[in-house]
Design an enzyme around this catalytic site. Structure first.
Site: not given
Ligand code: 0RA
Length: 642
Positions: A505, A507
């Site tokens: 993702d 992050d």
């Protein structure tokens, strides 16, 4: 008389023959580089005309058949009869090797110089060439094949302007490639525009069908604009560049200096418009002047009394960006790629010019001077703190053999060539990886959350960071303990595969970039040796009854989905999107991402150090907007080959 003339002709033919027989000796090589070199040979002549003060525009055209035209508005190559040779001077310039500047002693012929073989050499290597000269109210023209004139110089019309037009088609029996690359030409023309303030250069590509206007390269300011351009992604420490211009010095010296709030040094240097990649005496002279001038100013102002720091040369160049351009009559080029200036007298010339202007600048701009000195002192303090911190980390290493981080689950194998270290985002995924791994040769180091952004952090703070300390000690690497920081010792490296494993993702991609930044800035050798990898966990799991299949990208998912839909109702297919490593169990993680027989590992390479550096600056530098945009655009796993 007749006798002498034919003797000359024979000599000329022998000269052209020599060039065609050993082209590489004259233009470097017969590949892409040599092909483009032909353009620079011709453009250099026009630039000499500009340096002499007679030419303000140079227009370059790439034709559909990869022929090139270079047109300037200089005085035009002389066309009168050459007194000795009884031929048009134009013909002599175009056919006799090294005849370029012969007629005009006043012209300070300094552009080019790396090969500096002249337009006659380009002529010899061209299937066809035409020289058109506007001069004395007339247009003159002569054409050549493989360097040999097809006819005498002809007056073909009247003209009110002056200038030279050289058109040539490179001989494809000599060059291994005949296609010009637009960006190679445009990049160099951009440099030339900055290096020759006020000179207008244009580039038109007729190979494209659309009617895009020519690209224009022009800088009114020259070098100060060049350093501003180089620093466009950084935050300036002083409001405008320091402009050092000594055109009348025995060795003409031009320098522009800018300071930014970053920590890197960026010195770009040129000799006679040629990029000296390996530096040389002009750069040495510049460094000497910077160090001595700033030091003596700081001493005089009493800035050094209170601080007991010992400043060294590097400290004066943290956050320094500079362009150095000198003109040298007979440059000596040395080094591996012959791009290092060797002339020893240039050192003193640059030292003198930079020193005198910089002294004035500091006196006249006390506020900026103070900012620069403050930055230098900070750099020195940080360097000393970094040394201490480094020594601390390393001393601990030496003192106890059980100094390995507590979070590390090490492997039993001791031969580094067989060992793998997985750097895993987060404690929970770390736990799963510990269960799923092959403990003989796979070690796991979980890292907590976001690691430090080293691009924004001074070196000494890096060694205080828990996660980075853990990485360094787990890897078994150490850094130089002398004044020269960041020199890495790989002798005790414990793993030859270092695998970054993060979530799929935004992050995760940010954390991966932070880790890459650390390795790029502080442990580049690991990347260069090919030890650094990125794990690619699957993005999807497709299930239908007992059937299970993993997909690594959208394409695979769609293919599989449409395949399975043929034999079953779509509603029976279960699709799971993996956002985090934690969503997989230990078996799944092993069988998709860690098992060497099936996993996808991507080796991190430094395709081009400079490009990577710029990318890292965008990603990790002070400016937030471009970084945000970049990460959003590239958050997927598509863009990992940094
Ligand atoms: C020799 C002498 C003079 C100019 C040039 C060469 C010259 C060469 C090239 C090549 C491309 N463009 C050029 N422009 C000029 C000086 C002539 C004079 O004294 O008028």
């Amino acid at each position: 008389m007749q006798q002498q003339y034919s003797a000359e002709s024979i000599q000329i033919l022998e000269g052209l023959e020599a060039v065609r027989k050993r082209p590489a000796m004259y233009i470097g090589d017969v590949g892409e580089k040599g092909l483009h070199h032909l353009v620079w040979e011709v453009v250099d002549n026009s630039i000499d005309e500009a340096l002499a003060g007679f030419c303000s525009e140079i227009h370059i055209t790439i034709h559909k058949n990869n022929a090139i035209t270079v047109e300037d508005n200089g005085r035009g190559i002389p066309t009168d009869l050459h007194p000795k040779e009884k031929r048009s001077a134009l013909e002599v310039v175009m056919t006799v090797l090294h005849a370029g500047g012969k007629f005009d002693k006043d012209t300070y012929k300094v552009s080019g110089g790396l090969h500096g073989v002249g337009v006659s050499c380009v002529n010899a290597l061209s299937k066809q060439m035409t020289a058109t000269v506007h001069r004395n109210g007339f247009v003159y023209e002569q054409t050549y094949t493989k360097g040999v004139p097809c006819d005498s110089v002809k007056k073909i019309g009247k003209s009110k302007k002056t200038g030279t037009i050289i058109h040539f088609l490179p001989d494809d029996s000599i060059f291994s490639t005949h296609v010009y690359t637009y960006t190679i030409l445009s990049k160099r023309l951009q440099d030339l525009a900055y290096l020759n303030a006020g000179l207008r250069l244009t580039l038109k590509d007729l190979r494209t069908d659309d009617d895009t206007p020519p690209e224009i390269f022009y800088s009114q300011e020259g070098l100060p604009a060049f350093v501003k351009h180089l620093d466009r992604k950084k935050i300036a420490l002083i409001p405008k560049p320091i402009d050092i211009d000594h055109p009348q010095h025995s060795t003409p010296v031009q320098v522009a200096i800018h300071y930014n709030t970053g920590y890197a040094e960026n010195i770009v240097s040129y000799v006679n418009n040629i990029h000296t990649v390996e530096g040389g005496t002009h750069v040495a002279g510049f460094r000497r002047a910077i160090t001595r001038t700033l030091k003596s100013y700081a001493e005089k102002q009493g800035f050094l009394d209170k601080s007991k720091v010992d400043i060294n040369g590097d400290d004066f160049r943290e956050g320094l960006t500079a362009v150095i351009a000198v003109k040298v009559a007979e440059p000596q080029f040395e080094g591996q790629t012959k791009t290092k200036l060797g002339n020893s007298d240039v050192l003193g010339a640059v030292d003198y010019c930079v020193k005198s202007t910089l002294q004035d600048y500091l006196e006249e701009n006390p506020k900026e001077a103070k900012q620069i000195i403050a930055k230098v002192l900070l750099a020195a303090q940080a360097r000393m703190a970094a040394r201490k911190a480094r020594e601390m980390v390393q001393r601990k290493n030496v003192l106890s053999s059980s100094a390995l981080p507590g979070k590390l689950a090490d492997c039993s194998e001791k031969n580094p060539a067989l060992c793998e270290l997985f750097l895993v985002e987060g404690d929970s995924a770390g736990g799963t990886a510990k269960q799923g791994r092959n403990r003989k040769y796979q070690a796991i180091l979980p890292l907590k959350g976001k690691i430090l952004n080293v691009e924004k952090t001074q070196e000494y703070k890096i060694y205080e960071n828990e996660e980075i300390k853990n990485m360094i000690t787990a890897l078994g690497i150490s850094f130089g303990t002398t004044t020269d920081s960041k020199v890495m010792n790989l002798e005790k490296l414990r793993y030859h595969k270092i695998v970054i494993m993060t979530d799929a993702d935004v992050d995760g991609s940010h954390i991966r970039t932070l880790m890459l930044t650390f390795f790029y800035r502080y442990a580049k050798a690991l990347i260069e040796k090919g030890y650094l990898y990125i794990a690619l966990p699957p993005l999807y799991l497709l299930k239908q009854g007992k059937k299970e299949k993993y997909c690594w990208n959208e394409n695979e998912r769609e293919m599989l989905l449409s395949q399975w839909s043929i034999s079953t109702d779509k509603n029976n297919i279960h699709l799971q999107r993996y956002k985090g490593l934690g969503e997989m169990n230990a078996d799944q993680l092993w069988s998709t991402t860690m098992n060497p027989d099936v996993r996808n590992l991507k080796q991190v390479s430094i395709a081009s150090a400079i490009e990577a550096d710029q990318l890292f600056s965008i990603l990790m530098g002070e400016e937030v907007a471009p970084r945000k945009k970049f990460i959003e655009k590239n958050a997927s796993y598509a863009r990992l080959d940094i």
